[in-house]
Design a protein around this motif. Structure first.
Motif, short mmCIF file in Angstrom:
data_model
loop_
_atom_site.label_atom_id
_atom_site.label_comp_id
_atom_site.label_asym_id
_atom_site.label_seq_id
_atom_site.Cartn_x
_atom_site.Cartn_y
_atom_site.Cartn_z
N HIS A 77 47.91 12.49 -62.58
CA HIS A 77 46.79 13.00 -63.37
C HIS A 77 46.45 12.07 -64.53
CE1 HIS A 77 46.38 16.85 -61.32
NE2 HIS A 77 47.71 16.90 -61.28
N LEU A 78 47.47 11.52 -65.15
CA LEU A 78 47.22 10.64 -66.29
C LEU A 78 46.46 9.39 -65.84
CD1 LEU A 78 47.49 9.92 -69.23
CD2 LEU A 78 49.82 9.11 -68.78
N ALA A 79 46.90 8.77 -64.75
CA ALA A 79 46.20 7.58 -64.26
C ALA A 79 44.77 7.91 -63.87
CB ALA A 79 46.96 6.98 -63.08
N GLY A 80 44.59 9.05 -63.18
CA GLY A 80 43.24 9.44 -62.79
C GLY A 80 42.37 9.73 -63.99
N ALA A 81 42.93 10.38 -65.01
CA ALA A 81 42.17 10.69 -66.22
C ALA A 81 41.79 9.44 -66.99
CB ALA A 81 42.99 11.62 -67.12
N MET A 82 42.54 8.35 -66.78
CA MET A 82 42.22 7.07 -67.44
C MET A 82 41.29 6.21 -66.59
SD MET A 82 46.08 6.14 -68.74
CE MET A 82 45.62 4.50 -69.32
N GLY A 83 41.01 6.66 -65.37
CA GLY A 83 40.18 5.87 -64.48
C GLY A 83 40.92 4.70 -63.86
#
Length: 592
Positions: A527-533
């Motif tokens: 989720h963190l990587a996805g939220a950072m793009g």
């Protein structure tokens, strides 16, 4: 004349004797006819009225039977057999309060009346009143030392309080005295499964069914154990058998909903949940299971509505705090202070942080209450007035909302998810620090395990050995972001271990910002990587979490994420093999 003589006088007639014979033989209608003729000769005789009432109840004429028993009790107050029969009739009629009152009155006069104690316990069990059940059983055990069914009652009380550890020795004592007591094996299996001893639970439920093939709940619980043992196809058959025995066993419909979801049969899952709700419209788990299945199936309008029931299960209700102020349900926010309460896992809080800018745009003064490790990550978000540890007292605010309720309030469907391109940035100074620490080759981060306390962690996490193929790809610098145990033996020198320096999520974000790719299981790092793009490849078990939908290799939640799914339950090696092939293809492409 004393009570005993009054109650038995005049009962030598042929009609009464015939009625008694029919009654004892189970011929209730014939007994009623004979008692009625006997009563004509002895009107208002309490003994005949009492027996007539019992026969009428046995024949299904419960209202008439209760009237005759009430009349018998008026004529001869306190007669134990009549009072016991009347209490049983009240229980059959659904008048549980009256039945409990009568059983207790009878036990006050006759503390050793085992039938009254056991029947009272059965009612208290159905009403989920463990303290009262325990008190009744303990009083009865003073007169019936080590009586197996009373020991059983104490075990049930412990299980209703989710104290399986106390239940098990009580059940062992009951089985010592009565080894073929099917209910004890059933409850023992239930307790064993609660403490994680699924293989033993399986044996116990099989014993219960062998002793009582018509025990619907044992079939159901055997299905539940098989589900926990990752044998859902077998579990399906036992749940069906439970329903064949008892079509109204609501919990079996609920379990079918869960099992069908595990098997990816979402239409069947939804139908099973609706079957349960048709019988029990406010069944918490049925609503929740329906929500999960609907979300997975892409029916998010229904899914979010049903997902609100997540707050109701007894096991989870304590996790939801009710702050001061009014719960927000989508009304005007201009100039008002709103506390957003993060819930569930760390990844959930990151995923749903995308809604904070939408709330701020409506004019709200925002306070976020979240888990402590997330505070440094969220502290600098421009739309927040404060970020607080959710373990601390909540401040006064005009309004509050549970974070996972926001998608439903905003009418989220797969085509209108906000922030899919990224909504969290790493601190530039931390990013620069990590740039100097990490290797310079194509940097691939690895996370293979989630939080072991997660209910589905056993299925969503990998063994490090499953990743071995990735360690043999040249031109890649592998970087472990896996928190917890040290690197597996043989990985030293092949994998850079960044985990020791990942003290909070702001630090993790800075590390991820320097990666070319993150390969991870379904956990907060994804989720963190996805939220950072950032480019992230997420490995999913055969039965994924609701947010990942089905069959897709992409996700509407994160534009930068690709999904790799198990095609066979438990088969991670095929997933890793597919990822390894795609990674080699990616490395073969020209890069700037």
């Amino acid at each position: 004349m004393d009570r005993g003589k009054k109650f038995s006088a005049g009962l030598t007639g042929a009609d009464f004797a015939a009625g008694l014979a029919h009654h004892r033989a189970g011929r209730a209608l014939e007994a009623i006819s004979c008692y009625a003729m006997s009563l004509a000769a002895s009107p208002d005789h309490p003994r005949i009225l009492g027996l007539l009432g019992q026969a009428e109840i046995a024949a299904g004429e419960i209202a008439a039977g209760l009237r005759d028993l009430e009349r018998a009790m008026e004529l001869a107050p306190g007669h134990d057999e009549t009072c016991f029969a009347y209490a049983n009739g009240c229980a059959q009629a659904g008048r549980h309060d009256d039945a409990i009152k009568q059983y207790r009155a009878l036990l006050a006069r006759m503390p050793a009346h085992l039938g009254a104690a056991l029947n009272l316990i059965a009612l208290l069990r159905s009403r989920n009143e463990p303290a009262a059940m325990r008190d009744t059983a303990l009083h009865a055990l003073a007169h019936h030392i080590e009586q197996p069914r009373l020991l059983l009652a104490l075990a049930v009380a412990a299980l209703q309080e989710r104290d399986a550890g106390s239940a098990l020795p009580l059940l062992d004592r009951a089985l010592h005295h009565e080894p073929e007591l099917a209910e004890a094996h059933f409850l023992r299996g239930t307790a064993l499964n609660m403490v994680g001893r699924a293989a033993e639970a399986l044996d116990a439920q099989c014993c219960a069914i062998a002793l009582d093939p018509g025990h619907a709940a044992a079939h159901l619980n055997l299905g539940n154990v098989l589900t926990d043992l990752d044998r859902p196809q077998e579990a399906l058959e036992y749940c069906r058998q439970a329903l064949a025995i008892d079509p109204d066993l609501i919990e079996a419909h609920v379990s079918l909903g869960y099992i069908f979801t595990r098997l990816g049969r979402l239409d069947d899952a939804i139908a099973a949940c609706r079957q349960a709700l048709a019988r029990s419209p406010r069944h918490v788990q049925a609503h929740w299971n329906l929500g999960i299945a609907s979300l997975l199936a892409g029916d998010w309008s229904e899914g979010w509505r049903q997902y609100e029931w997540r707050k109701r299960p007894e096991l989870y209700a304590a996790h939801f705090r009710i702050p001061r102020g009014e719960e927000w349900n989508g009304g005007d926010l201009a100039g008002r202070c709103l506390t957003v309460c993060a819930e569930q896992g760390l990844g959930d809080a990151i995923q749903l942080a995308r809604y904070l800018p939408l709330l701020a745009a409506r004019g709200a003064h925002l306070i976020l209450s979240c888990a402590r490790p997330l505070i440094p990550l969220f502290a600098d978000l421009p739309h927040l007035c404060a970020v607080l540890d959710r373990a601390d007292a909540l401040p006064d605010a005009d309004l509050w909302v549970d974070q996972m309720s926001l998608p439903g309030i905003f009418g989220t469907v797969p085509t209108n998810i906000p922030g899919a391109a990224g909504y969290i940035s790493a601190d530039p100074k931390r990013v620069a620090h990590w740039r100097g620490l990490l290797p310079q080759d194509f940097k691939v981060g690895l996370v293979w395990c989630g939080n072991p306390l997660h209910s589905n962690d056993r299925r969503r996490s990998l063994a490090p050995g499953d990743l071995e193929e990735l360690l043999n790809i040249s031109g890649v610098s592998l970087i472990s972001l896996q928190l917890g145990p040290p690197l597996p033996m043989g990985w030293e020198g092949r994998v850079f271990n960044a985990a020791a320096q990942l003290l909070d999520f702001a630090e993790t974000a800075a590390c991820i910002a320097n990666l070319d790719l993150l390969i991870t299981v379904d956990t907060s790092a994804a989720h963190l990587a996805g939220a950072m793009g950032k480019c992230v490849w997420t490995m999913l078990p055969f039965a994924p979490d609701w947010r990942w939908l089905t069959k897709r290799t992409d996700t509407p939640w994160y534009d930068s994420m690709r999904l790799f799914r198990q095609s066979v339950d438990g088969d991670w090696k095929s997933v890793v093999h597919e990822i390894a092939g795609r990674l080699r293809s990616l490395l073969a492409q020209p890069r700037d």
